[in-house]
Design a protein around this motif. Structure first.
Motif, PDB file in Angstrom:
ATOM      1  N   THR A   3      42.563  56.137  41.207  1.00 14.54           N
ATOM      2  CA  THR A   3      41.684  55.029  41.545  1.00 14.54           C
ATOM      3  C   THR A   3      41.015  55.315  42.875  1.00 14.54           C
ATOM      4  N   THR A   5      37.960  53.685  45.533  1.00 18.95           N
ATOM      5  CA  THR A   5      37.068  52.576  45.833  1.00 18.95           C
ATOM      6  C   THR A   5      35.709  53.126  46.253  1.00 18.95           C
ATOM      7  N   GLY A   9      31.632  49.251  43.690  1.00 15.91           N
ATOM      8  CA  GLY A   9      32.570  48.896  42.639  1.00 15.91           C
ATOM      9  C   GLY A   9      33.878  49.647  42.771  1.00 15.91           C
ATOM     10  N   VAL A  10      34.722  49.442  41.779  1.00 15.14           N
ATOM     11  CA  VAL A  10      36.036  50.081  41.729  1.00 15.14           C
ATOM     12  C   VAL A  10      36.079  50.913  40.455  1.00 15.14           C
ATOM     13  N   ALA A  65      40.672  46.468  40.345  1.00 16.13           N
ATOM     14  CA  ALA A  65      39.736  45.588  41.038  1.00 16.13           C
ATOM     15  C   ALA A  65      40.367  44.235  41.353  1.00 16.13           C
ATOM     16  N   HIS A  69      41.652  44.740  45.227  1.00 13.78           N
ATOM     17  CA  HIS A  69      40.448  44.347  45.965  1.00 13.78           C
ATOM     18  C   HIS A  69      40.099  42.876  45.783  1.00 13.78           C
ATOM     19  N   ARG A  71      39.119  41.058  43.260  1.00 15.23           N
ATOM     20  CA  ARG A  71      37.991  40.682  42.406  1.00 15.23           C
ATOM     21  C   ARG A  71      38.467  39.770  41.273  1.00 15.23           C
ATOM     22  N   LEU A  76      33.404  40.589  36.326  1.00 14.31           N
ATOM     23  CA  LEU A  76      33.200  42.037  36.349  1.00 14.31           C
ATOM     24  C   LEU A  76      32.460  42.498  35.101  1.00 14.31           C
ATOM     25  N   ASP A 115      32.056  46.558  38.390  1.00 10.65           N
ATOM     26  CA  ASP A 115      31.449  45.926  39.559  1.00 10.65           C
ATOM     27  C   ASP A 115      31.248  44.446  39.269  1.00 10.65           C
ATOM     28  N   ARG A 116      30.946  43.700  40.311  1.00  9.19           N
ATOM     29  CA  ARG A 116      30.746  42.251  40.186  1.00  9.19           C
ATOM     30  C   ARG A 116      29.351  41.975  39.649  1.00  9.19           C
TER      31      ARG A 116
END
Length: 212
Positions: A3, A5, A9-10, A65, A69, A71, A76, A115-116
């Motif tokens: 993983t 960052t 996004g993740v 995510a 992080h 999220r 997402l 990503d968001r």
């Protein structure tokens, strides 16, 4: 799986997957740019061999995510999805006349980035979910009185169709009494004595014939 960052996004990466990159790209094209929930549904219903692995990798990216992080998973989408060629293992297969044919066992590196969503799409998604929830609640409220009305109508119909009990009036006739039939009774002792007398007479007659 690793993983990393990124700025936008993740991502989750799977390295050395035992399948060619061209086959994996056909599956990644199905989910690129989709909401994560829709992407998971597409992968679950796909019959491609790589769909299961890509689904696990996408779930890993969503978990990274959310847990690492902060999220929200509902906000997402799959922003980036690609597959690169990995190492190729060479094998040989014996052929006719002492020759050999080459076998290439290809591998690939798969990368998925989540990503968001933009704020406008998030607002529209929230409004759509709220409208669907209100529709479900209103539908349940409308079905409840309708069900009670249907039950009452069925009860009234059952009462209307039920047969009414008829009361018979009249004088009941007396029951006829059957007269017993006389049955002659035989004495077993008399029958035995008569049969024994007949046997004695038959024996005497046989003796007389023998004497003559």
């Amino acid at each position: 799986m690793a993983t990393v960052t990124e700025q936008h996004g993740v991502r989750a990466v799977l390295r050395g997957y035992r399948m060619s990159a061209s086959k994996v790209r056909e599956v990644l094209d199905l989910v690129r740019g989709k909401h994560v929930a829709m992407a998971l549904d597409i992968l679950a219903s796909s019959d491609r061999e790589a769909a299961r692995t890509v689904g696990k990798l996408l779930a890993s990216a969503i978990a990274n995510a959310a847990n690492n992080h902060g999220r929200v998973p509902d906000e997402l989408f799959v922003s980036v999805a690609y597959a690169d060629e990995g190492a190729t293992m060479k094998r040989f297969k014996p052929r006719a006349r002492g020759s050999a044919s080459k076998i290439l066992k290809r591998t690939s590196h798969i990368t998925i980035v989540v990503d968001r969503l933009p704020q406008a799409k998030i607002d529209s998604l929230r409004a759509k979910q709220a409208a669907e929830a209100d529709a479900r609640r209103s539908g349940r409220r409308q079905r409840r009185p309708q069900r009670s009305a249907n039950v009452a109508a069925r009860a009234e119909q059952a009462l209307a169709e039920a047969p009414t009990a008829e009361v018979e009036t009249g004088v009941s006739e007396p029951n006829e009494v059957e007269t017993p039939i006389a049955v002659e009774s035989f004495n077993e002792a008399e029958l035995v004595s008569e049969s024994s007398t007949d046997d004695v007479q038959a024996a005497d007659e046989a003796d007389d014939k023998g004497a003559n």
